[in-house]
Write an enzyme that holds these catalytic residues in place. Structure first.
Site, PDB file in Angstrom:
ATOM      1  N   SER A  12       0.737  -1.355  -0.046  1.00 44.56           N
ATOM      2  CA  SER A  12       0.062  -0.027  -0.138  1.00 44.56           C
ATOM      3  C   SER A  12       0.887   1.383  -0.212  1.00 44.56           C
ATOM      4  O   SER A  12       1.683   1.414  -0.854  1.00 44.56           O
ATOM      5  CB  SER A  12      -0.940  -0.175   1.263  1.00 44.56           C
ATOM      6  OG  SER A  12      -1.977   0.845   1.252  1.00 44.56           O
ATOM      7  N   HIS A  39      -2.796  -0.997  -3.520  1.00 44.95           N
ATOM      8  CA  HIS A  39      -3.569   0.202  -3.225  1.00 44.95           C
ATOM      9  C   HIS A  39      -3.037   1.457  -3.626  1.00 44.95           C
ATOM     10  O   HIS A  39      -1.997   1.952  -3.453  1.00 44.95           O
ATOM     11  CB  HIS A  39      -3.953   0.362  -1.815  1.00 44.95           C
ATOM     12  CG  HIS A  39      -4.237  -0.787  -1.024  1.00 44.95           C
ATOM     13  ND1 HIS A  39      -4.025  -0.780   0.403  1.00 44.95           N
ATOM     14  CD2 HIS A  39      -4.996  -1.938  -1.317  1.00 44.95           C
ATOM     15  CE1 HIS A  39      -4.511  -2.021   0.796  1.00 44.95           C
ATOM     16  NE2 HIS A  39      -4.923  -2.804  -0.449  1.00 44.95           N
ATOM     17  N   ASP A 132      -4.417  -4.540   5.956  1.00 46.40           N
ATOM     18  CA  ASP A 132      -4.832  -5.363   4.798  1.00 46.40           C
ATOM     19  C   ASP A 132      -3.808  -6.494   4.332  1.00 46.40           C
ATOM     20  O   ASP A 132      -2.590  -6.147   4.457  1.00 46.40           O
ATOM     21  CB  ASP A 132      -5.153  -4.478   3.593  1.00 46.40           C
ATOM     22  CG  ASP A 132      -5.911  -5.552   2.609  1.00 46.40           C
ATOM     23  OD1 ASP A 132      -6.321  -6.561   2.910  1.00 46.40           O
ATOM     24  OD2 ASP A 132      -5.676  -4.884   1.398  1.00 46.40           O
TER      25      ASP A 132
END
Lengths: 189, 279
Positions: A12, A39, A132
């Site tokens: 991310s 992401h 995540d």
């Protein structure tokens, strides 16, 4: 042991720079699919695909619905969809609710990739500012897959790799510049 | 085969044999995640426990259906699609005295209202009938009410403008505290009803079918059959609009569609351009 069959990577915050370090150092002879969930927060993943394509040792494409996870190719999850690996190692997409605030979610990719490739999978969890991927990493290990976590000390943002280590543990925890070498070692015949 | 996969198979069989709902041709990875989510939502402990309740508990199947259709959408999702509909599709529809549009898998209805606004602004809505269908009754009810969270309205307003909207999005709803309610005049030509793409048949002659991000939950065989249903429902020269990341290259039925805007997944039936079949 026999070589692993597939690589799934998640990152991310700081992920672009991390991928720009890892992908160029992969061995061009790698004959396994590489699947990336990053992401980006942007509506279109094509810029990320282009930036990674410029430096990667392997061709980089946006992962396409119903297409097979081709060996020797880096497949990047499209924006706004979860990317899943079906049991026949083809991709599917869905628009189910966000998981840990993310869509695409690394958990979704890792869990379904673990279902498809079982102990053939190597999952790599790198820099990121949320958790995540940690649950997904646990699913990977439960299925016999290999969990590789970026050393939090070498991560631009250490929340994601720390969560991975806390929740799933890891088969290896390596600084960024050693990740590609380990992937080559695990996946070359 | 691991135990959970066996439990999923039994779940699918129970839905089919006990309740007549066929999920056998859904893409397995998404279905598995949704069933796992159902276990958490209903504190079932395991899929087997879910199966037990599905078999024995009156009315439980309705809640399972709600969980299996998880309708997530927004208004004017993918604004360029609405621009393309406005520029390339509506001018053709304008040549018909009456226009039938089928919104297949309308979920909570965001797209139905988006479409109604689009048609209103193009001056075509008076002669249009929108058939909005879903297999989830609870979702249809939400869709008919047209009430959504205020926090979504700002994103939707931006989408509306990017999609080529000519007024202000706020002209179309009234806001009350945490909710907005869409102008009920927008649904004057909408018929909401239950239709299951897996088992139900053609019911109208449509000039445009929108079915975005529904077929992504189907395996190749079911995707192909559904595209055949759309082909049979469309007038010659009718349009089909799918989600922007959907792939119909593996479907033999897709051969009867030509590209209007392949990137945005807008197609035309019988356009004479045979699509090549992948592999």
């Amino acid at each position: 042991m026999t070589a692993r069959a597939a690589i799934a990577m998640g990152c991310s915050a700081g992920g672009l720079a991390a991928l720009q370090r890892v992908l160029p150092a992969l061995d061009r002879r790698l004959a396994v699919p590489v699947v990336v969930c990053a992401h980006t927060g942007s509506a279109d993943v094509s810029l990320l695909v282009e930036l990674l394509g410029r430096v990667s040792a392997l061709p980089v494409v946006e992962a396409a619905e119903r297409e097979p996870a081709d060996p020797g190719v880096v497949h990047v999850a499209p924006s706004g969809y979860h990317l899943l690996v079906e049991p026949n190692a083809h991709f599917s997409l869905n628009v189910d609710a966000r998981v840990t605030y993310a869509r695409p979610s690394i958990d979704v990719l890792f869990e379904t990739a673990a279902g498809a490739w079982k102990d053939g999978l190597v999952a790599v969890l790198m820099t990121g500012a949320n958790s995540d991927g940690a649950q997904g990493l646990r699913a990977v290990r439960q299925a016999g897959g290999y969990a590789l976590v970026q050393d939090p000390a070498s991560a631009e943002s250490d929340v994601m790799p720390r969560a991975g280590l806390d929740i799933a543990g890891a088969d290896a925890c390596l600084p960024l510049d050693q990740i590609a070498a380990r992937l080559n070692q695990l996946c070359l015949p | 085969m691991d135990v959970e996969d066996i439990e999923i198979e039994l779940f699918v069989r129970a839905m089919q044999l006990r309740h007549g709902h066929d999920f056998t041709e859904y893409a397995p990875a998404s279905l598995k995640r949704r069933v796992q989510q159902l276990v958490r939502t209903h504190h079932a402990g395991s899929i087997s426990e879910l199966n037990r309740r599905l078999l024995h508990e009156e009315g439980f199947v309705t809640r399972v259906i709600e969980g299996l259709s998880v309708p997530v959408s927004e208004m004017f999702r993918d604004p360029p699609v609405f621009r393309a509909l406005r520029d390339k599709v509506l001018p053709v529809l304008a040549s018909y005295p009456e226009i039938n549009i089928w919104q297949a898998g309308c979920a909570h209805g965001q797209e139905v209202y988006s479409l109604a606004i689009l048609l209103e602004e193009a001056g075509l809505y008076e002669r249009t009938r929108i058939y909005a269908t879903d297999f989830n009754d609870a979702a249809l009810q939400v869709a008919a009410e047209g009430i959504y969270a205020t926090r979504d309205a700002r994103d939707w307003s931006r989408n509306y403008i990017e999609g080529g909207g000519q007024k202000s999005f706020s002209d179309y709803y009234s806001a009350r505290y945490d909710f907005i309610k869409l102008d009920q005049r927008l649904r004057r030509n909408v018929t909401f009803f239950n239709h299951n793409l897996v088992t139900d048949e053609v019911f109208c002659e449509a000039h445009l079918i929108l079915c975005r991000n529904v077929l992504i939950y189907f395996n190749n065989a079911l995707q192909d059959r559904t595209l055949g249903l759309f082909r049979d429902s469309l007038v010659r020269g009718g349009f089909l609009c799918l989600g922007t990341r959907e792939n119909i290259d593996f479907s033999p039925s897709a051969a009867s569609f030509g590209d209007i805007d392949a990137g945005l997944r807008i197609y035309q039936a019988g356009a004479g351009v045979a699509r090549p079949l992948a592999r």
